[in-house]
Write an enzyme that holds these catalytic residues in place. Structure first.
Site, PDB file in Angstrom:
ATOM      1  N   HIS A   1       2.705   3.422  -8.894  1.00 17.44           N
ATOM      2  CA  HIS A   1       2.567   2.250  -9.188  1.00 17.44           C
ATOM      3  C   HIS A   1       3.790   1.334  -9.935  1.00 17.44           C
ATOM      4  CE1 HIS A   1      -1.410   2.377  -7.502  1.00 17.44           C
ATOM      5  NE2 HIS A   1      -1.974   3.158  -8.614  1.00 17.44           N
TER       6      HIS A   1
ATOM      7  N   LEU B   1      10.560 -20.660  -4.439  1.00 19.44           N
ATOM      8  CA  LEU B   1       9.498 -19.974  -3.754  1.00 19.44           C
ATOM      9  C   LEU B   1       8.070 -19.815  -4.479  1.00 19.44           C
ATOM     10  CD1 LEU B   1       8.874 -17.195  -1.803  1.00 19.44           C
ATOM     11  CD2 LEU B   1       9.214 -15.846  -3.749  1.00 19.44           C
TER      12      LEU B   1
ATOM     13  N   ASP C   1       1.020  -1.307  -0.022  1.00 25.83           N
ATOM     14  CA  ASP C   1      -0.057   0.056  -0.016  1.00 25.83           C
ATOM     15  C   ASP C   1       0.905   1.259  -0.058  1.00 25.83           C
ATOM     16  OD1 ASP C   1      -2.307   1.343  -0.231  1.00 25.83           O
ATOM     17  OD2 ASP C   1      -2.671   1.289   2.199  1.00 25.83           O
TER      18      ASP C   1
HETATM   19  C1  IPE Z   1      -5.501  -2.681  -0.453  1.00 27.39           C
HETATM   20  O1  IPE Z   1      -5.017  -1.383  -0.473  1.00 27.39           O
HETATM   21  C2  IPE Z   1      -5.458  -3.345  -1.535  1.00 27.39           C
HETATM   22  C3  IPE Z   1      -4.083  -3.536  -2.280  1.00 27.39           C
HETATM   23  C4  IPE Z   1      -2.894  -3.418  -1.842  1.00 27.39           C
HETATM   24  C5  IPE Z   1      -4.075  -4.355  -3.607  1.00 27.39           C
HETATM   25  P1  IPE Z   1      -6.045  -0.177  -0.755  1.00 27.39           P
HETATM   26  O2  IPE Z   1      -5.572   1.075  -0.947  1.00 27.39           O
HETATM   27  O3  IPE Z   1      -7.089  -0.714  -1.933  1.00 27.39           O
HETATM   28  O4  IPE Z   1      -7.006  -0.219   0.763  1.00 27.39           O
HETATM   29  P2  IPE Z   1      -7.918   0.597   1.293  1.00 27.39           P
HETATM   30  O5  IPE Z   1      -8.941   1.393   0.316  1.00 27.39           O
HETATM   31  O6  IPE Z   1      -6.923   1.855   1.973  1.00 27.39           O
HETATM   32  O7  IPE Z   1      -8.645  -0.088   2.503  1.00 27.39           O
HETATM   33  C1  IPE Z   2      -1.389   0.148  -3.369  1.00 27.47           C
HETATM   34  O1  IPE Z   2      -1.250   1.774  -3.534  1.00 27.47           O
HETATM   35  C2  IPE Z   2      -1.536  -0.305  -4.863  1.00 27.47           C
HETATM   36  C3  IPE Z   2      -2.977  -0.853  -5.019  1.00 27.47           C
HETATM   37  C4  IPE Z   2      -4.027  -0.700  -4.445  1.00 27.47           C
HETATM   38  C5  IPE Z   2      -3.490  -1.387  -6.233  1.00 27.47           C
HETATM   39  P1  IPE Z   2      -2.457   2.626  -3.554  1.00 27.47           P
HETATM   40  O2  IPE Z   2      -2.983   2.892  -4.964  1.00 27.47           O
HETATM   41  O3  IPE Z   2      -3.660   2.025  -2.706  1.00 27.47           O
HETATM   42  O4  IPE Z   2      -1.702   3.936  -2.872  1.00 27.47           O
HETATM   43  P2  IPE Z   2      -2.367   5.084  -1.829  1.00 27.47           P
HETATM   44  O5  IPE Z   2      -2.752   4.188  -0.799  1.00 27.47           O
HETATM   45  O6  IPE Z   2      -3.635   5.647  -2.585  1.00 27.47           O
HETATM   46  O7  IPE Z   2      -1.383   6.059  -1.414  1.00 27.47           O
HETATM   47 MG    MG Z   3      -3.992   2.287  -0.725  1.00 25.17          MG
END
Ligand code: IPE
Ligand code: IPE
Ligand code: MG
Length: 247
Positions: free
Chosen positions: A35, A129, A18
């Site tokens: 990303h 792995l 995240d």
């Molecule tokens: C969880 O992260 C999903 C992934 C890392 C793929 P999100 O960014 O989607 O989660 P919330 O919305 O903060 O709970």
């Molecule tokens: C995690 O990073 C990637 C996915 C959920 C696909 P985020 O895109 O959720 O990044 P934040 O949480 O908005 O910073």
């Molecule tokens: Mg996120």
């Protein structure tokens, strides 16, 4: 380097990757750049997991709820997944990595599903792995699909309702055959599971680290493993008491 003799290595580590968006925003960049940088962190983490002897590494790549993001961002994420498999599959295969994909396969785009299947098929017999990619994954959706399969078995008379136990449920989950995660790491300082492995993480150690996913380095991973090694897992029992040496 981590000292494998001194550290208890978890068999299965699962990571909620995240903070890509915030990493980019902090630098005045579009979220897509976060990303992109996140994919580099994926490559590093897979390598470290193999080196230290972790058997299963699950990465939360795209949740069943992430479809609610703006269409352009969803398109970016799909493009990155496709590029990752196209570019990295041969390398992962040569690293002896076995790939498994968990998540719903219903209604997946026709340019995504064949790639996921190809990744699994190509690496099926590898013995290093196991990299579990959680894509279009949501734990509640997984449990609902498992429940439907069990209900269908009961309806067909293949099993009795009374025969349904934990093992029967686990056999229908996407993670069938994969041991429960010992350690769940979430980056970016958020402290929630966001519908990730709700059944399987029942007794997992949870570790929340402040760094955004693109900054998740080898050192942070090693430090996380050291933290895990110091945790006392009780599984509802009591902590083992140090026994005095018997002469
Ligand atoms: C969880 O992260 C999903 C992934 C890392 C793929 P999100 O960014 O989607 O989660 P919330 O919305 O903060 O709970
Ligand atoms: C995690 O990073 C990637 C996915 C959920 C696909 P985020 O895109 O959720 O990044 P934040 O949480 O908005 O910073
Ligand atoms: Mg996120």
């Amino acid at each position: 380097m981590i000292n494998r003799q001194l550290v208890r290595i978890p068999e299965h580590v699962a990571i909620i990757m995240d903070g890509n968006g915030r990493w980019a925003q902090q630098r005045g960049l579009p979220r897509a750049m976060g990303h992109r940088k996140g994919v580099e962190a994926v490559r590093d983490v897979v390598r470290v997991a193999g080196e230290v002897g972790i058997s299963y590494l699950t990465l939360f790549a795209f949740s069943s709820e992430n479809w609610s993001r703006p269409e352009a961002e969803v398109t970016d994420l799909m493009g990155l997944l496709k590029a990752f498999i196209r570019r990295d599959l041969a390398d992962l295969h040569s690293q002896n990595v076995r790939i498994r994909v968990i998540g719903s396969r219903d209604n997946l785009r026709s340019d995504i599903l064949p790639l996921l299947i190809e990744a699994e098929e190509t690496t099926r017999h590898n013995t290093g792995l196991t990299l579990v990619i959680a894509f279009n994954y949501g734990a509640r959706d997984e449990i609902v699909r498992a429940t439907k399969k069990l209900a269908e078995k009961v309806a067909r008379g293949e099993i009795a309702a009374a025969d349904i136990d934990s093992q029967a449920i686990e056999n229908q989950l996407d993670t069938n055959g994969i041991p429960d995660p010992d350690l769940v790491i979430r980056t970016s300082g958020e402290e929630r599971l966001s519908n990730f492995l709700l059944w399987q993480a029942a007794y997992a150690e949870l570790l929340f680290v402040p760094e955004f996913w693109p900054d998740f380095s080898r050192d942070i991973f090693h430090a996380a493993l050291e933290t895990y090694a110091r945790r006392d897992r009780r599984f509802g029992g009591v902590a083992p008491v140090a026994t005095a040496a018997v002469s």
